[in-house]
Design an enzyme around this catalytic site. Structure first.
Site, PDB file in Angstrom:
ATOM      1  N   GLY A  46      48.161  36.533  42.169  1.00 27.53           N
ATOM      2  CA  GLY A  46      48.027  37.889  42.706  1.00 27.53           C
ATOM      3  C   GLY A  46      46.568  38.230  42.908  1.00 27.53           C
ATOM      4  O   GLY A  46      45.697  37.691  42.214  1.00 27.53           O
ATOM      5  N   GLN A  51      39.109  43.184  44.165  1.00 28.14           N
ATOM      6  CA  GLN A  51      38.558  41.932  43.638  1.00 28.14           C
ATOM      7  C   GLN A  51      37.720  41.178  44.673  1.00 28.14           C
ATOM      8  O   GLN A  51      36.966  40.282  44.312  1.00 28.14           O
ATOM      9  CB  GLN A  51      39.686  41.022  43.125  1.00 28.14           C
ATOM     10  CG  GLN A  51      40.373  41.585  41.889  1.00 28.14           C
ATOM     11  CD  GLN A  51      41.490  40.678  41.437  1.00 28.14           C
ATOM     12  OE1 GLN A  51      42.601  40.753  41.961  1.00 28.14           O
ATOM     13  NE2 GLN A  51      41.206  39.806  40.485  1.00 28.14           N
ATOM     14  N   CYS A  95      43.159  36.861  34.499  1.00 32.21           N
ATOM     15  CA  CYS A  95      42.732  37.556  35.720  1.00 32.21           C
ATOM     16  C   CYS A  95      41.600  36.770  36.367  1.00 32.21           C
ATOM     17  O   CYS A  95      40.680  36.322  35.679  1.00 32.21           O
ATOM     18  CB  CYS A  95      42.257  38.961  35.351  1.00 32.21           C
ATOM     19  SG  CYS A  95      41.636  39.901  36.751  1.00 32.21           S
ATOM     20  N   LEU A  96      41.658  36.600  37.690  1.00 31.41           N
ATOM     21  CA  LEU A  96      40.607  35.851  38.389  1.00 31.41           C
ATOM     22  C   LEU A  96      39.245  36.531  38.253  1.00 31.41           C
ATOM     23  O   LEU A  96      38.216  35.879  38.377  1.00 31.41           O
ATOM     24  CB  LEU A  96      40.969  35.706  39.877  1.00 31.41           C
ATOM     25  CG  LEU A  96      42.222  34.882  40.181  1.00 31.41           C
ATOM     26  CD1 LEU A  96      42.517  34.914  41.672  1.00 31.41           C
ATOM     27  CD2 LEU A  96      42.089  33.454  39.690  1.00 31.41           C
ATOM     28  N   HIS A 137      49.833  44.536  37.111  1.00 29.23           N
ATOM     29  CA  HIS A 137      48.442  44.101  36.921  1.00 29.23           C
ATOM     30  C   HIS A 137      47.610  44.424  38.171  1.00 29.23           C
ATOM     31  O   HIS A 137      46.492  44.943  38.072  1.00 29.23           O
ATOM     32  CB  HIS A 137      48.440  42.590  36.621  1.00 29.23           C
ATOM     33  CG  HIS A 137      47.096  41.952  36.496  1.00 29.23           C
ATOM     34  ND1 HIS A 137      46.650  41.370  35.324  1.00 29.23           N
ATOM     35  CD2 HIS A 137      46.087  41.777  37.390  1.00 29.23           C
ATOM     36  CE1 HIS A 137      45.433  40.873  35.512  1.00 29.23           C
ATOM     37  NE2 HIS A 137      45.078  41.110  36.757  1.00 29.23           N
ATOM     38  N   GLU A 138      48.178  44.126  39.351  1.00 26.00           N
ATOM     39  CA  GLU A 138      47.426  44.321  40.600  1.00 26.00           C
ATOM     40  C   GLU A 138      47.293  45.808  40.949  1.00 26.00           C
ATOM     41  O   GLU A 138      46.259  46.230  41.450  1.00 26.00           O
ATOM     42  CB  GLU A 138      48.080  43.546  41.751  1.00 26.00           C
ATOM     43  CG  GLU A 138      48.196  42.036  41.538  1.00 26.00           C
ATOM     44  CD  GLU A 138      46.901  41.347  41.155  1.00 26.00           C
ATOM     45  OE1 GLU A 138      45.816  41.856  41.505  1.00 26.00           O
ATOM     46  OE2 GLU A 138      46.958  40.310  40.479  1.00 26.00           O
ATOM     47  N   HIS A 141      44.431  47.139  39.206  1.00 23.75           N
ATOM     48  CA  HIS A 141      43.160  46.845  39.885  1.00 23.75           C
ATOM     49  C   HIS A 141      42.828  47.938  40.903  1.00 23.75           C
ATOM     50  O   HIS A 141      41.681  48.372  41.010  1.00 23.75           O
ATOM     51  CB  HIS A 141      43.239  45.502  40.625  1.00 23.75           C
ATOM     52  CG  HIS A 141      42.889  44.313  39.772  1.00 23.75           C
ATOM     53  ND1 HIS A 141      41.677  44.187  39.132  1.00 23.75           N
ATOM     54  CD2 HIS A 141      43.581  43.184  39.488  1.00 23.75           C
ATOM     55  CE1 HIS A 141      41.650  43.028  38.476  1.00 23.75           C
ATOM     56  NE2 HIS A 141      42.798  42.402  38.673  1.00 23.75           N
TER      57      HIS A 141
HETATM   58 ZN   LIG Z   1      43.403  40.605  37.886  1.00 25.73          ZN
END
Ligand SMILES: [Zn+2]
Length: 186
Positions: A46, A51, A95-96, A137-138, A141
């Site tokens: 995701g 991000q 998380c990236l 989660h997204e 963000h």
């Molecule tokens: Zn993330």
């Protein structure tokens, strides 16, 4: 089309609220394609526009590489809103934007959302387990929230060294990043 650098923890853009879209233009279509490329390059499931440094309410998701979820098609969620949440479950998350930090987080197991699809058509979706988790989660963000915000202080302390490394841009990841220090653009 390009793989975009991913902003890591400490970057102000991860703490800002993304703005709703009123329509989809060629610019957003291009962004969505690049977000999918970026997510796949980073082996993520995701990615939210914050991000990659863009404050628009756009999320891309692809969980089809996960065992048992092969049938779930890649999803683009524009202006997603959670309508219902039920049951709680704990699962390990990463998380990236916070590379190498993983920890257990409690979230709703089942959610119902509404969003606009890539044709800007209003759509509803019920999701459970991993897919529901990724969506929550997204959406966080888009609201400037990171999963590490939910950790109790002793768990944050446990990850402190790694978090400080992230803030300094001392990362060994296989995808391009932009760190707070802004020195590690690869
Ligand atoms: Zn993330």
């Amino acid at each position: 089309m390009a793989v975009l650098p991913i902003y890591t923890d400490g970057s102000p853009v991860l703490r800002q609220k993304a703005k709703p879209l009123k329509q989809i233009t060629d610019q957003e279509v291009k962004l969505i394609i690049e977000m999918f490329e970026t997510m796949r390059k980073a082996n993520g499931i995701g990615l939210a526009a914050n991000q990659v440094g863009i404050l628009k309410r756009i999320i891309v998701i692809d969980v089809s590489e996960v065992d048992g979820l092969e049938n779930i098609k890649p999803l683009t969620l524009i202006n997603p809103i959670i309508l219902e949440q039920r049951e709680k479950c704990i699962m390990e998350e990463g998380c990236l934007s916070v590379p190498d930090v993983r920890d257990e987080i409690e979230r709703s197991r089942v959610i119902k959302i509404k969003y606009n699809d890539t044709n800007f058509k209003k759509t509803e979706l019920e999701a459970s387990d991993l897919l529901a988790r990724v969506i929550q989660h997204e959406i966080d963000h888009l609201n400037g929230i990171l999963f590490i915000d939910y950790l109790p202080s002793e768990r944050k302390k446990y990850h402190l060294e790694l978090l400080e490394k992230i803030h300094r841009g001392e990362l060994d990841v296989q995808y391009p990043i932009i760190s707070l220090a802004n020195v590690t653009v690869r």
